[in-house]
Design an enzyme around this catalytic site. Structure first.
Site, PDB file in Angstrom:
ATOM      1  N   ALA A  18       0.870  -1.182   0.000  1.00  0.00           N
ATOM      2  CA  ALA A  18       0.000   0.000   0.000  1.00  0.00           C
ATOM      3  C   ALA A  18       0.903   1.227   0.000  1.00  0.00           C
ATOM      4  CB  ALA A  18      -0.904  -0.011   1.234  1.00  0.00           C
ATOM      5  N   MET A  19       1.000   1.886  -1.137  1.00  0.00           N
ATOM      6  CA  MET A  19       1.933   3.002  -1.301  1.00  0.00           C
ATOM      7  C   MET A  19       1.178   4.331  -1.239  1.00  0.00           C
ATOM      8  SD  MET A  19       4.460   1.510  -4.280  1.00  0.00           S
ATOM      9  CE  MET A  19       5.639   2.869  -4.087  1.00  0.00           C
ATOM     10  N   SER A  20       1.398   5.074  -0.159  1.00  0.00           N
ATOM     11  CA  SER A  20       0.714   6.358   0.032  1.00  0.00           C
ATOM     12  C   SER A  20       1.429   7.508  -0.667  1.00  0.00           C
ATOM     13  CB  SER A  20       0.616   6.676   1.527  1.00  0.00           C
ATOM     14  OG  SER A  20       1.907   6.933   2.056  1.00  0.00           O
ATOM     15  N   GLY A  21       2.657   7.276  -1.088  1.00  0.00           N
ATOM     16  CA  GLY A  21       3.458   8.354  -1.650  1.00  0.00           C
ATOM     17  C   GLY A  21       4.409   8.963  -0.635  1.00  0.00           C
ATOM     18  N   GLY A  22       4.353   8.476   0.595  1.00  0.00           N
ATOM     19  CA  GLY A  22       5.241   8.952   1.642  1.00  0.00           C
ATOM     20  C   GLY A  22       6.502   8.118   1.726  1.00  0.00           C
ATOM     21  N   ASP A  24       7.639   6.245   4.214  1.00  0.00           N
ATOM     22  CA  ASP A  24       7.536   4.952   4.888  1.00  0.00           C
ATOM     23  C   ASP A  24       7.131   3.832   3.933  1.00  0.00           C
ATOM     24  OD1 ASP A  24       8.207   6.130   7.349  1.00  0.00           O
ATOM     25  OD2 ASP A  24       6.129   6.689   7.730  1.00  0.00           O
ATOM     26  N   SER A  25       6.005   3.994   3.262  1.00  0.00           N
ATOM     27  CA  SER A  25       5.544   2.938   2.358  1.00  0.00           C
ATOM     28  C   SER A  25       6.470   2.799   1.157  1.00  0.00           C
ATOM     29  CB  SER A  25       4.110   3.200   1.904  1.00  0.00           C
ATOM     30  OG  SER A  25       3.990   4.455   1.263  1.00  0.00           O
ATOM     31  N   LEU A  44      -4.159   4.430  -3.339  1.00  0.00           N
ATOM     32  CA  LEU A  44      -5.591   4.706  -3.327  1.00  0.00           C
ATOM     33  C   LEU A  44      -5.853   6.196  -3.522  1.00  0.00           C
ATOM     34  CD1 LEU A  44      -6.722   2.473  -0.321  1.00  0.00           C
ATOM     35  CD2 LEU A  44      -6.541   1.866  -2.750  1.00  0.00           C
ATOM     36  N   CYS A 112     -10.435   4.564   8.503  1.00  0.00           N
ATOM     37  CA  CYS A 112      -9.849   4.329   7.188  1.00  0.00           C
ATOM     38  C   CYS A 112      -9.090   3.007   7.176  1.00  0.00           C
ATOM     39  CB  CYS A 112      -8.931   5.495   6.816  1.00  0.00           C
ATOM     40  SG  CYS A 112      -8.291   5.419   5.131  1.00  0.00           S
ATOM     41  N   CYS A 207      -6.345  13.834   6.021  1.00  0.00           N
ATOM     42  CA  CYS A 207      -6.132  14.129   4.606  1.00  0.00           C
ATOM     43  C   CYS A 207      -7.269  14.916   3.971  1.00  0.00           C
ATOM     44  CB  CYS A 207      -5.886  12.832   3.832  1.00  0.00           C
ATOM     45  SG  CYS A 207      -7.269  11.676   3.800  1.00  0.00           S
TER      46      CYS A 207
END
Length: 370
Positions: A18-22, A24-25, A44, A112, A207
């Protein structure tokens, strides 16, 4: 046995990240790809009503989607963007609004995780034939194929409070590669891997709440949410007026807009009467509370009568010893009796139960007093 606990080679193990763009992921995707796993990145798109795309630091903003895609290209892994806006609104935003309207204080990040990420996204990962789904959360999963949820090694970044609703089935499918690292180590890996997000700041806000103005978001989806009402002392005196119960939470002292001979705190919110009840700090103390919709990760289906635990009643709470007592006539309800009276017990917040670093479970603090 590979590093994710599967008895096969990494190259034969498919992992959805799950890649949030941050950072960590992104590091999770990078480390797993480096170890030879078959990694698929999924981002997502959760919220896009104009504000989010212009708001820096929002986990679902357009810039973050671009960053996730750029990282995936750098790593040479497939990347997909899934539009979950309708699911997110139904499961998270609508609940956020309803919770405030009921005089409670929501935690949308838990909702979430509980719904969109660890339910809908996890189902998508299974449909893609993944062996596991990995996230950038700072928690530890210990044990074999039947896992236990533990706090992250870096206590300043530990996110176990926000993952208490993870079911055993979900936990068995999920992996958290950063749980044994510090944030400093994570950024070092990002730099070593040459990721563009290596210096990207952490997201601090909800968010879908531009500039932290949650009241305007609630009012947008529920006109009338800022209807005025009375601020009433616990002794019955009307001390003033307010511009909407959504501006208050139990334990609040500042911003009440009233004066009295002693400092006053929000003790209770009565949404039906649109009243905010205030009183002295001493009146905030609670010896017990009721918790509903308990997700139990310990032995059995609920805690044993009188089982001891350390509980946290908000994310920054240091924790307090308590005994747990299942409510016999209410399924999924537990009475929590504190070892010492606690202040600021806010309905709508979560109560998370621990045995040392292990998460035993948790639930939602009820308006009904124990």
């Amino acid at each position: 046995m590979n590093s994710l606990g599967f008895d096969k080679a990494p190259g034969e193990t498919r992992v959805v990240v799950a890649m949030s763009g941050g950072v960590d992921s992104s590091v999770v995707a990078g480390l797993l790809a480096e170890q030879g796993y078959e990694v698929i990145g999924i981002t997502l798109q959760l919220y896009d009503y104009g504000e989010a795309l212009r708001k820096k630091g929002a986990c679902c903003a357009g810039q973050d989607i671009y960053d996730a895609r750029t990282v995936a290209d750098k790593l040479g892994i497939p990347h997909y963007v899934l539009n979950y806006e309708s699911k997110f609104k139904e499961s998270v935003i609508d609940d956020f609004v309803d919770t405030y309207l009921h005089g409670e204080t929501p935690i949308p990040c838990v909702r979430c995780n509980q719904t969109v990420k660890f339910k809908d996204l996890l189902e998508t990962a299974r449909e893609l034939g993944a062996d596991a789904m990995a996230t950038g959360h700072y928690v530890q999963r210990k044990g074999g194929l039947k896992g236990e949820l533990h706090r992250g090694v870096d206590k300043t970044k530990d996110q176990s409070y926000f993952l208490f609703a993870t079911t055993q089935e979900q936990l068995d499918f999920c992996r958290f590669p950063l749980g044994g690292m510090s944030k400093v180590e994570t950024r070092e890996h990002a730099k070593r891997l040459g990721l563009i997000v290596q210096d990207k700041p952490d997201s601090q806000d909800i968010c879908f709440v531009p500039n932290g103005d949650y009241a305007s978001v609630v009012q947008r989806f529920a006109p009338g949410a800022l209807d005025a009402g009375e601020i009433v002392h616990q002794d019955g005196r009307v001390l003033g007026r307010h511009d909407g119960i959504i501006n208050f939470t139990v334990g609040q002292r500042k911003g009440l807009g009233i004066s009295d001979s002693e400092p006053l705190y929000v003790l209770k919110i009565k949404p039906e009467q649109r009243q905010v009840i205030v009183g002295p700090r001493s009146a905030l103390g609670r010896e017990s509370m009721l918790v509903h919709s308990v997700n139990w990760l310990g032995d059995g289906t609920l805690p044993q009568e009188g089982e001891k635990a350390m509980v946290k009643i908000r994310s920054l709470h240091q924790g307090i010893g308590a005994s747990l007592h299942p409510v016999t006539d209410k399924a999924g309800w537990v009475e929590v009796r504190f070892d010492e009276p606690q202040q600021g017990v806010a309905p709508g917040q979560a109560c998370v139960m621990y045995d040392g670093d292990r998460v035993l479970g948790g639930g939602w603090i009820a308006r009904e007093a124990a």
